[in-house]
Design a protein around this motif. Structure first.
Motif, PDB file in Angstrom:
ATOM      1  N   LEU A  79      -6.399  -0.023   0.463  1.00  0.00           N
ATOM      2  CA  LEU A  79      -6.044  -1.405   0.795  1.00  0.00           C
ATOM      3  C   LEU A  79      -5.532  -1.476   2.228  1.00  0.00           C
ATOM      4  O   LEU A  79      -4.805  -0.588   2.678  1.00  0.00           O
ATOM      5  CB  LEU A  79      -4.962  -1.909  -0.161  1.00  0.00           C
ATOM      6  N   PRO A  80      -5.879  -2.529   2.973  1.00  0.00           N
ATOM      7  CA  PRO A  80      -5.415  -2.631   4.361  1.00  0.00           C
ATOM      8  C   PRO A  80      -3.956  -3.035   4.479  1.00  0.00           C
ATOM      9  O   PRO A  80      -3.328  -2.803   5.518  1.00  0.00           O
ATOM     10  CB  PRO A  80      -6.326  -3.709   4.956  1.00  0.00           C
ATOM     11  N   GLN A 127       5.397  -2.455   8.864  1.00  0.00           N
ATOM     12  CA  GLN A 127       5.127  -1.259   9.667  1.00  0.00           C
ATOM     13  C   GLN A 127       3.644  -0.890   9.648  1.00  0.00           C
ATOM     14  O   GLN A 127       3.109  -0.418  10.657  1.00  0.00           O
ATOM     15  CB  GLN A 127       5.970  -0.089   9.154  1.00  0.00           C
ATOM     16  N   VAL A 128       2.978  -1.106   8.518  1.00  0.00           N
ATOM     17  CA  VAL A 128       1.535  -0.844   8.431  1.00  0.00           C
ATOM     18  C   VAL A 128       0.779  -1.805   9.342  1.00  0.00           C
ATOM     19  O   VAL A 128      -0.143  -1.410  10.068  1.00  0.00           O
ATOM     20  CB  VAL A 128       1.044  -0.963   6.975  1.00  0.00           C
ATOM     21  N   LEU A 150       1.771   0.641  -4.649  1.00  0.00           N
ATOM     22  CA  LEU A 150       1.152   1.496  -3.645  1.00  0.00           C
ATOM     23  C   LEU A 150      -0.049   2.253  -4.186  1.00  0.00           C
ATOM     24  O   LEU A 150      -0.978   2.573  -3.446  1.00  0.00           O
ATOM     25  CB  LEU A 150       2.181   2.482  -3.089  1.00  0.00           C
ATOM     26  N   GLY A 151      -0.047   2.560  -5.468  1.00  0.00           N
ATOM     27  CA  GLY A 151      -1.190   3.227  -6.066  1.00  0.00           C
ATOM     28  C   GLY A 151      -1.353   4.668  -5.595  1.00  0.00           C
ATOM     29  O   GLY A 151      -0.505   5.225  -4.904  1.00  0.00           O
ATOM     30  N   VAL A 195       2.576  16.344  -0.559  1.00  0.00           N
ATOM     31  CA  VAL A 195       2.213  15.132   0.178  1.00  0.00           C
ATOM     32  C   VAL A 195       1.060  14.462  -0.551  1.00  0.00           C
ATOM     33  O   VAL A 195       0.032  15.094  -0.818  1.00  0.00           O
ATOM     34  CB  VAL A 195       1.790  15.482   1.625  1.00  0.00           C
ATOM     35  N   THR A 196       1.218  13.172  -0.871  1.00  0.00           N
ATOM     36  CA  THR A 196       0.187  12.446  -1.606  1.00  0.00           C
ATOM     37  C   THR A 196      -0.138  11.142  -0.896  1.00  0.00           C
ATOM     38  O   THR A 196       0.762  10.362  -0.578  1.00  0.00           O
ATOM     39  CB  THR A 196       0.657  12.117  -3.038  1.00  0.00           C
ATOM     40  N   ALA A 197      -1.411  10.913  -0.653  1.00  0.00           N
ATOM     41  CA  ALA A 197      -1.830   9.648  -0.060  1.00  0.00           C
ATOM     42  C   ALA A 197      -1.688   8.530  -1.083  1.00  0.00           C
ATOM     43  O   ALA A 197      -2.055   8.692  -2.246  1.00  0.00           O
ATOM     44  CB  ALA A 197      -3.276   9.737   0.416  1.00  0.00           C
ATOM     45  N   SER A 198      -1.172   7.395  -0.638  1.00  0.00           N
ATOM     46  CA  SER A 198      -1.161   6.215  -1.496  1.00  0.00           C
ATOM     47  C   SER A 198      -2.507   5.506  -1.379  1.00  0.00           C
ATOM     48  O   SER A 198      -3.404   5.970  -0.664  1.00  0.00           O
ATOM     49  CB  SER A 198      -0.031   5.265  -1.077  1.00  0.00           C
ATOM     50  N   ASN A 199      -2.652   4.394  -2.081  1.00  0.00           N
ATOM     51  CA  ASN A 199      -3.870   3.601  -1.974  1.00  0.00           C
ATOM     52  C   ASN A 199      -3.725   2.489  -0.943  1.00  0.00           C
ATOM     53  O   ASN A 199      -4.481   1.520  -0.955  1.00  0.00           O
ATOM     54  CB  ASN A 199      -4.249   3.010  -3.345  1.00  0.00           C
ATOM     55  N   VAL A 200      -2.755   2.619  -0.057  1.00  0.00           N
ATOM     56  CA  VAL A 200      -2.557   1.688   1.049  1.00  0.00           C
ATOM     57  C   VAL A 200      -2.740   2.454   2.347  1.00  0.00           C
ATOM     58  O   VAL A 200      -2.180   3.546   2.516  1.00  0.00           O
ATOM     59  CB  VAL A 200      -1.164   1.036   1.005  1.00  0.00           C
ATOM     60  N   GLU A 201      -3.497   1.912   3.245  1.00  0.00           N
ATOM     61  CA  GLU A 201      -3.852   2.618   4.472  1.00  0.00           C
ATOM     62  C   GLU A 201      -2.614   3.100   5.230  1.00  0.00           C
ATOM     63  O   GLU A 201      -1.691   2.328   5.494  1.00  0.00           O
ATOM     64  CB  GLU A 201      -4.694   1.703   5.367  1.00  0.00           C
TER      65      GLU A 201
END
Length: 287
Positions: free
Chosen positions: A157-158, A185-186, A214-215, A231-237
């Motif tokens: 997601l953007p 901040q994004v 955030l997913g 470290v885990t990436a969320s579903n938000v850019e």
């Protein structure tokens, strides 16, 4: 007290600290990704039976040297197609395993395992099908795998999905404001912004809302040192969960970071220079 998970990594309790009676329960990296161990160089007779390994080491040396001298625009991949299993096993023994492991979800039931070698900035890729059959292996030179830097947020997601405070239960206290802070901040691409969840008074419902909004993204990274950093990436850019555990696997720091890739997972230019020198020493020892 219940435990919420992000890709199997716990986000626990008030202030994100675990209760004393609660055990941590996180998703282990694939079993093929072992903990760090020192490289053991092969005997001369073993190496003489596999001369192609020396050629591969020379090609890897050339890539490293050009990368150190020429920067980011130089070639970074050494495909291992056509290399037989015995040669790859010997090459893996020489390069050994480093401290950083990456798991990239390809979205089709398969995944890509990326293991940093004992030479920081040298990464071994293994592409696996849904049935865990490996059909491609590649070595890469770089501070972080190109796949992680360029493709982690391809389908993300953007913007941060916000939640209306008026529609939330009273037990949700700070999460809506943290989501709003992240969104700001994004949008500004303010890379390096960190929210330290460990220091904040967060309820279970706060943490649950953060996790829900955030997913979960495509990438999980394990960086081993004195303890572990997961470290885990969320579903938000550009939004990552970064969690530090000490040597007894106790969560000691839980953060959200706005960044392309958290620095804890990356090699430095100095690492690449050092790796080029160390590989040169390894090759000299094998002559």
């Amino acid at each position: 007290m219940s435990t919420m998970h992000l890709l199997g990594i716990p986000v626990i309790g008030v202030g994100s600290q675990p209760a004393e009676s609660e055990a941590l329960d996180y998703l282990p990296m694939p079993k093929d990704m072992h903990v760090y161990h020192q490289a053991v160089l092969p005997e001369n007779e073993d190496l003489q039976a596999h001369p192609h390994v020396l050629t591969l080491l020379q090609q890897l040396q050339d890539l490293l040297d050009r990368r150190v001298a020429g920067g980011a625009g130089t070639e970074r991949f050494l495909p291992l197609e056509g290399v037989n299993a015995a040669d790859k096993k010997l090459l893996a023994q020489i390069l050994a395993e480093g401290e950083v492991s990456v798991l990239f979800d390809t979205g089709d039931g398969g995944h890509i395992e990326i293991q940093e070698c004992s030479l920081p900035g040298v990464w071994w890729h293994r592409t696996l099908d849904a049935d865990k059959t490996c059909h491609r292996e590649t070595l890469e030179i770089g501070m972080i795998p190109q796949l992680v830097r360029e493709s982690t947020f391809d389908d993300a997601l953007p913007d941060v999905p916000l939640a209306k405070a008026s529609s939330l239960p009273e037990t949700v206290i700070n999460a809506p404001w943290l989501l709003a802070e992240l969104q700001e901040q994004v949008q500004k691409q303010n890379f390096g912004h960190v929210i330290n969840l460990t220091l904040l008074p967060l309820t279970e419902d706060d943490l649950s809302l953060l996790s829900q909004q955030l997913g979960v993204g495509k990438v999980a990274i394990l960086s081993r040192g004195y303890g572990n950093c997961r470290v885990t990436a969320s579903n938000v850019e550009d939004v990552w969960w970064v969690q530090y555990f000490n040597s007894t696997d106790t969560l000691i720091l839980n953060t959200l970071e706005v960044v392309e890739v958290p620095l804890v997972a990356c090699a430095s230019p100095e690492d690449l220079e050092d790796s080029a020198g160390r590989l040169r020493e390894i090759r000299e020892a094998l002559q």
